[in-house]
Scaffold this motif. Structure first.
Motif, PDB file in Angstrom:
ATOM      1  N   LEU A   1       0.981  -1.132  -0.151  1.00 48.63           N
ATOM      2  CA  LEU A   1      -0.051  -0.046  -0.041  1.00 48.63           C
ATOM      3  C   LEU A   1       0.939   1.192  -0.055  1.00 48.63           C
ATOM      4  N   GLN A   2       2.000   1.284   0.786  1.00 46.04           N
ATOM      5  CA  GLN A   2       2.925   2.348   0.988  1.00 46.04           C
ATOM      6  C   GLN A   2       3.544   2.658  -0.372  1.00 46.04           C
ATOM      7  N   LYS A   3       3.993   1.517  -1.188  1.00 47.54           N
ATOM      8  CA  LYS A   3       4.593   1.477  -2.275  1.00 47.54           C
ATOM      9  C   LYS A   3       3.569   2.054  -3.480  1.00 47.54           C
ATOM     10  N   LEU A   4       2.421   1.683  -3.402  1.00 47.42           N
ATOM     11  CA  LEU A   4       1.475   2.304  -4.236  1.00 47.42           C
ATOM     12  C   LEU A   4       0.997   3.633  -4.032  1.00 47.42           C
ATOM     13  N   ASN A   5       1.335   4.265  -3.130  1.00 46.37           N
ATOM     14  CA  ASN A   5       0.918   5.372  -2.597  1.00 46.37           C
ATOM     15  C   ASN A   5      -0.382   5.947  -2.512  1.00 46.37           C
ATOM     16  N   VAL A   6      -1.315   4.851  -2.080  1.00 43.35           N
ATOM     17  CA  VAL A   6      -2.739   4.947  -2.112  1.00 43.35           C
ATOM     18  C   VAL A   6      -3.141   5.456  -0.468  1.00 43.35           C
ATOM     19  N   ASN A   7      -4.242   6.417  -0.543  1.00 42.82           N
ATOM     20  CA  ASN A   7      -5.007   6.596   0.701  1.00 42.82           C
ATOM     21  C   ASN A   7      -6.141   5.890   0.883  1.00 42.82           C
ATOM     22  N   LEU A   8      -5.871   4.750   1.663  1.00 42.72           N
ATOM     23  CA  LEU A   8      -6.868   3.923   2.057  1.00 42.72           C
ATOM     24  C   LEU A   8      -7.784   4.301   3.263  1.00 42.72           C
ATOM     25  N   HIS A   9      -9.019   4.114   3.103  1.00 38.88           N
ATOM     26  CA  HIS A   9     -10.146   4.433   4.189  1.00 38.88           C
ATOM     27  C   HIS A   9     -10.873   3.234   4.456  1.00 38.88           C
ATOM     28  N   PRO A  10     -10.039   2.288   5.252  1.00 41.76           N
ATOM     29  CA  PRO A  10     -11.046   1.051   5.585  1.00 41.76           C
ATOM     30  C   PRO A  10     -12.105   1.322   6.383  1.00 41.76           C
ATOM     31  N   GLY A  11     -13.200   0.424   6.069  1.00 36.32           N
ATOM     32  CA  GLY A  11     -14.456   0.612   7.046  1.00 36.32           C
ATOM     33  C   GLY A  11     -15.001   2.007   6.994  1.00 36.32           C
ATOM     34  N   ILE A  12     -14.889   2.692   6.011  1.00 36.63           N
ATOM     35  CA  ILE A  12     -15.583   3.792   5.702  1.00 36.63           C
ATOM     36  C   ILE A  12     -16.081   4.040   4.458  1.00 36.63           C
ATOM     37  N   GLY A  13     -17.527   4.001   4.139  1.00 37.09           N
ATOM     38  CA  GLY A  13     -18.214   3.985   2.972  1.00 37.09           C
ATOM     39  C   GLY A  13     -18.698   5.199   2.576  1.00 37.09           C
ATOM     40  N   ILE A  14     -19.188   5.414   1.086  1.00 40.46           N
ATOM     41  CA  ILE A  14     -19.739   6.659   0.697  1.00 40.46           C
ATOM     42  C   ILE A  14     -21.071   6.612   0.979  1.00 40.46           C
ATOM     43  N   THR A  15     -21.602   7.798   1.303  1.00 38.70           N
ATOM     44  CA  THR A  15     -23.165   7.784   1.503  1.00 38.70           C
ATOM     45  C   THR A  15     -23.751   8.624   0.347  1.00 38.70           C
TER      46      THR A  15
END
Length: 597
Positions: free
Chosen positions: A192-206
Motif C-alpha cells: 500500500l505504501q509502495k502504491l501510495n494510496v490513501n486507503l479508508h478502511p471501514g468507511i463507505g460513501i453515502t
C-alpha cells in the motif's frame, strides 16, 4: 525548428487502406491491433519517451495522440504512423491524415498524405485527485494499473469493509479453514505504501454530488474529486420473506459473512459430522461452499430450484455428470425444489427445520442462501447516473457523467453485466489506460467463463454453452467418455469458436479463451479442436494456477526467455486468465526474478 521530425505514413503488414475489409478479419488484427508511432531510440530519449508511452504528434495542420513504439528499425529524425486508422468511437485520435497534407488528386480524390514535418511530445496529463469507491477486484486492479504509469495523482480508496482487497472466490476455503485469511489477502506487506494510496478502511460513501464533484462518507466528512471510480460490487440476493436477523441464516458474499458462519458452527458445540448445513442454490458459490464444508465432514444438502446444477453455465450433459460427482462426495441434492419455510426448534437453539415446497423437511444447523447477487447501484442512482440493471457505461467505462467511471459487477455495457473477476480487471485496465491518455484502450465486452474449484474434478465453461436450437449455422463438436466423467464440447459459428465446456481436463482453457475473446478465425485449427492438447506444456513445479494447470516452473521458464511484462507472462503461460486468484503469486515471481536479474 518547431517541427524538426519527418513523419512518414504507409501500410503495415496485414492491413489495406482504411481497413474496410481487412479490419473485419480478426486474425489480421492480432499482428497490429492499434495505431502507434514508430520512433528511433535517440529521438525518444531526447523527448523522455519510453516504449509504450503516450505521445502527441503535432504538425501545422493538426495533431494525433497514440502510443510510442521505440525501436532501432527506423532512422533518427524520422517517425512512422500507419495510415489505416480513421475514426474510432467517433474520435480520430490516431488518424494520420489529421496531420499530413490535405491536398487531394483532382480526379481520383486520393489524398497526398505520405509525409510532413512534425513535432513529437510526451503526453502530460494534468494532476488529478481520484476517488475509488469499493475495494474489490476492480478497485485493486485499477490502482495497480494506474500506479504503473502514474505516480503523481492522488488516489483515495473508500471501503465499507474493514478488510479490503481480498479474494472473494476463496471464501469457501476460508470458512473450512483450508486457507488462512492471510492467503486471501491481495495486499502484501508494504504494498500500500509502495502504491501510495490513501486507503479508508471501514468507511463507505453515502452520497455523491456529481455537479460539485464531492462525496460524503459514513463519518459525515466531504471529499472533493476530479475523477470518481465506482466499483461498489454486488450483494447477495435473499428472498424478501427471509428474515436474516434470526440466528442460523447466512449469505456468503464477504469476510463478515464467512466469519459469522465459522463462529456459528464452532459455537454449536457439535462435532463436524454431527452438523448439517443446507445451501440454497446450485451455482458456483453454492457448490464450492458445499464441497469445502463436506471436506471437513459437515453434512450438506443443496436445494436447487432448477432441475440441474449450474443451469446457466453448463449444458444438460455436463450438469448431469457434475451432479453424479457431487452425489458421490456424499452431498444431498434436492432438484426442482425451493424452501417454503424455516423454523427454529424451540428445545434446540442450534437446530432449524427447513420445509421444502415438495413437502420434505430437512433438519439442519444452518442455512446459507447462495442464489445470486444484485449490483449495488443505489449510490449511482442517487448521483443521477443512467442505470438499468447496472450502471450504463461506454467503451471507456464512463458513465452518463464523463468524470465518473463504473467498473466490475455494477458496470452494464451494451445491455450486459459481467460479474466475473477477469471482466472487472479488464475494465479496470481499460479505464486506467484511457484516463492516462490511451484512447485506443477500448472495452468491447467480456467473455463469460465459469471455473469450478473442486478437488479432483476439472470443470470450466467459456462463452456460449448451448447452440441456439434450429440454427444450422452453429455446429457442436463433442468428445466424451461418460464413465470417466470426461466431457468436452466446442460451439463453432462462421469459423470462430463461440463457446466451450471442458470437463475432466482443462488443458485447452487458455487457448480456447483467447480464440473466443479475440474471435480469431479458426481456419486449420477447426479440425484440431478437442483432439487433445498436443502442444500442452506439462505442469512443472508447485501448482500456481489451477484454472490453467500452470506450475511455478512453467512461469519461471517463460520469464527466463526474456518475458518481463506481467500481462504478456499471463498470456503466454495461461496463469491468471481464469479466476485471477493466482495473479499476486505470479506477479511476485516475476518481480523476484527481475530483481535477481
Amino acid at each position: 525548428v518547431n517541427f524538426p521530425l519527418i513523419l512518414n505514413t504507409g501500410r503495415v503488414r496485414d492491413q489495406w487502406h482504411t481497413r474496410t475489409k481487412t479490419g473485419k478479419v480478426k486474425r489480421l488484427l492480432t499482428h497490429i491491433p492499434q495505431p502507434y508511432l514508430e520512433m528511433n531510440k535517440v529521438d525518444a530519449y531526447l523527448r523522455k519517451l519510453k516504449d509504450g508511452d503516450i505521445a502527441v504528434i503535432k504538425s501545422r495542420r493538426g495533431e494525433v495522440q497514440v502510443k510510442v513504439n521505440v525501436t532501432s528499425d527506423i532512422r533518427d529524425g524520422v517517425v512512422f504512423l500507419p495510415m489505416h486508422w480513421g475514426k474510432v468511437l467517433n474520435s480520430d485520435f490516431g488518424r494520420a491524415n489529421n496531420i499530413t497534407n490535405d491536398i487531394v488528386d483532382p480526379v481520383s480524390k486520393e489524398p497526398d498524405f505520405k509525409y510532413c514535418a512534425v513535432q513529437v511530445e510526451k503526453f502530460v496529463k494534468p494532476e488529478q485527485k481520484i476517488i475509488v469507491i469499493g475495494a474489490g477486484a476492480a478497485s485493486y486492479r485499477f490502482i495497480q494499473s494506474y500506479r504503473e504509469k502514474n505516480q503523481k495523482d492522488e488516489l483515495h480508496v473508500f471501503s465499507k469493509e474493514k478488510d479490503p482487497f481480498y479474494n472473494r472466490v476463496l471464501l469457501p476455503e476460508y470458512v473450512s479453514d483450508e486457507l488462512s485469511w492471510e492467503s486471501l489477502e491481495k495486499l502484501k506487506q508494504g504494498e500500500l505504501q509502495k502504491l501510495n494510496v490513501n486507503l479508508h478502511p471501514g468507511i463507505g460513501i453515502t452520497k455523491v454530488d456529481e455537479l460539485e464533484k464531492k462525496v460524503k462518507d459514513t463519518d459525515g466528512n466531504e471529499h472533493s474529486y476530479d475523477l470518481l471510480i465506482m466499483a461498489t460490487g454486488s450483494r447477495a440476493f435473499v428472498p424478501s420473506e427471509v428474515n436474516m436477523n434470526v440466528a442460523g441464516r447466512f449469505t456468503m458474499r464477504e469476510r463478515g459473512d464467512a466469519d459469522k458462519l465459522k463462529y456459528y458452527l464452532q459455537q454449536t458445540g457439535l462435532a463436524a459430522e454431527e452438523q448439517h448445513v443446507v445451501i440454497v442454490g446450485g451455482g458456483l458459490l453454492g457448490l464450492e461452499l458445499a464441497a469445502a464444508l463436506k471436506k471437513i465432514n459437515i453434512n450438506i444438502s443443496i436445494v436447487q430450484r432448477a432441475p440441474r446444477l449450474m443451469e446457466r453455465q453448463l449444458d444438460n450433459i455436463a450438469s448431469r455428470l457434475l451432479a453424479e460427482d457431487v452425489i458421490e462426495r456424499g452431498i444431498n441434492i434436492y432438484f426442482d425444489n425451493e424452501v417454503s419455510t424455516v423454523f427454529e426448534e424451540k428445545e434446540n437453539p442450534n437446530s432449524l427445520l427447513v420445509n421444502l415446497k415438495t413437502g420434505r423437511t430437512i433438519q439442519c444447523n444452518a442455512i446459507v442462501y447462495a442464489i445470486g447477487t444484485r449490483p449495488n447501484i443505489e449510490l449511482a442512482k442517487q448521483a443521477n447516473l443512467k442505470t438499468r440493471r447496472g450502471v450504463v457505461v461506454n467503451s471507456y467505462l464512463q458513465t452518463s457523467t464523463p468524470s465518473i467511471f463504473a467498473l466490475g459487477e455494477i458496470a452494464e455495457f451494451e445491455n450486459a453485466l459481467f460479474g466475473i473477476t477477469s471482466a472487472a480487471e479488464q475494465q479496470a485496465d481499460i479505464a486506467a489506460n484511457y484516463i492516462l491518455g490511451d484512447f485506443s484502450s477500448i472495452y468491447k465486452g467480456s467473455v463469460l467463463m465459469n471455473i469450478l474449484k473442486f478437488e479432483n474434478l476439472d470443470l470450466c465453461s467459456i462463452g456460449m454453452v448451448n447452440a441456439p436450437k434450429d440454427d444450422t449455422t452453429y455446429e457442436e463438436i463433442i468428445f466424451m467418455d461418460v464413465s470417466k466423467r470426461f466431457y468436452k464440447k466446442c460451439i463453432v459459428k462462421d469459423d470462430t469458436l463461440k463457446g466451450a465446456i471442458l470437463m475432466g481436463d482443462k488443458n485447452e482453457f487458455a487457448e480456447f479463451k483467447r480464440l473466443i475473446e479475440e474471435e480469431i478465425e479458426l481456419s486449420e485449427k477447426r479440425n484440431e479442436l478437442l483432439r487433445g492438447a498436443v502442444n500442452t506444456v506439462p505442469l512443472k513445479g508447485k501448482l500456481i494456477c489451477s484454472c490453467s494447470q500452470v506450475g511455478e516452473g512453467n512461469v519461471l521458464d517463460v520469464i527466463a526467455t526474456g518475458c518481463d511484462d506481467f500481462n504478456k507472462l499471463c498470456s503466454e503461460t495461461g496463469a491468471g486468465l481464469g479466476c485471477g486468484s493466482c495473479k499476486p503469486e505470479v506477479k511476485a515471481l516475476l518481480e523476484g526474478q527481475l530483481v535477481n536479474a
